[in-house]
Write a protein that holds these residues in place. Sequence first.
Motif, mmCIF file in Angstrom:
data_model
loop_
_atom_site.group_PDB
_atom_site.id
_atom_site.type_symbol
_atom_site.label_atom_id
_atom_site.label_comp_id
_atom_site.label_asym_id
_atom_site.label_seq_id
_atom_site.Cartn_x
_atom_site.Cartn_y
_atom_site.Cartn_z
ATOM 1 N N LEU A 38 0.817 -1.350 -0.018
ATOM 2 C CA LEU A 38 -0.166 -0.021 -0.020
ATOM 3 C C LEU A 38 0.921 1.102 -0.123
ATOM 4 O O LEU A 38 0.472 2.285 -0.683
ATOM 5 N N PHE A 39 2.048 1.408 0.688
ATOM 6 C CA PHE A 39 2.765 2.421 0.740
ATOM 7 C C PHE A 39 3.953 2.416 -0.004
ATOM 8 O O PHE A 39 4.933 3.388 0.064
ATOM 9 N N GLU A 40 4.308 1.560 -0.744
ATOM 10 C CA GLU A 40 5.410 1.424 -1.530
ATOM 11 C C GLU A 40 5.590 2.469 -2.555
ATOM 12 O O GLU A 40 6.588 2.937 -3.043
ATOM 13 N N GLN A 41 4.455 2.943 -3.332
ATOM 14 C CA GLN A 41 4.238 4.038 -3.974
ATOM 15 C C GLN A 41 4.457 5.661 -3.406
ATOM 16 O O GLN A 41 4.426 5.642 -2.324
ATOM 17 N N GLU A 42 4.925 6.476 -4.177
ATOM 18 C CA GLU A 42 5.193 7.927 -3.616
ATOM 19 C C GLU A 42 3.836 8.359 -3.208
ATOM 20 O O GLU A 42 3.570 9.083 -2.168
ATOM 21 N N GLN A 43 2.762 7.972 -3.904
ATOM 22 C CA GLN A 43 1.284 8.395 -3.530
ATOM 23 C C GLN A 43 0.477 7.287 -3.023
ATOM 24 O O GLN A 43 0.395 6.380 -4.158
ATOM 25 N N PRO A 44 0.352 7.102 -1.800
ATOM 26 C CA PRO A 44 -0.200 5.736 -1.585
ATOM 27 C C PRO A 44 -1.703 5.669 -1.931
ATOM 28 O O PRO A 44 -2.239 6.769 -2.152
ATOM 29 N N ALA A 45 -2.187 4.526 -1.860
ATOM 30 C CA ALA A 45 -3.653 4.152 -2.209
ATOM 31 C C ALA A 45 -4.455 4.736 -1.253
ATOM 32 O O ALA A 45 -5.623 4.925 -1.582
ATOM 33 N N CYS A 46 -3.953 4.988 -0.069
ATOM 34 C CA CYS A 46 -5.082 5.284 1.233
ATOM 35 C C CYS A 46 -4.720 6.967 1.355
ATOM 36 O O CYS A 46 -3.556 7.319 1.386
#
Length: 164
Positions: A38-46
């Motif tokens: 969920l938090f691996e991207q710079e802009q998280p899904a949450c």
Amino acid sequence: MNTEQILFACLQEHCYFKLSGELRYTNATGMDDLIEQLFEQEQPACAQVVVDLNDVTFIDSTHIGLLASLARHCQQHQLPKPILFSTNTEVNQLLKGLCLETVFDFAEHPTNQAIDLTPVQVEQHSDDHKGKMILRAHEALLDLSDKNRQEFKPVVELLRKQLS
């Protein structure tokens, strides 16, 4: 019989975790994998995280560390504090004793959300991967307070030694 279950849904940038049963380190990799994903991207899904622990009967320090890690990810991405629902007095005392109320907004009442949640799939991981996950979870607990640092420092040092 272990009835541990981790359910998840992401609706309109709200991420919902529902954990139930006995949460032990032996079944923590699914939660760890999900948090990392969920938090691996710079802009998280949450944009907001909600954790429901109302059906938890037991929670160990590894899962508490994963919750601390989840809260840290929220802080790092400038998200609001995650909301944690729990009506279990013993679980709440344990979580607050380990300073989770500093990184979560506690709601000590049942959830009445009717959300379609999906079971989190647990991948098989090597013992080394599991050991690193347990280490990361306990390191997250160290960061919450001086009391935690004193309590978990020997555990963390032992894990580091075993993993090197």
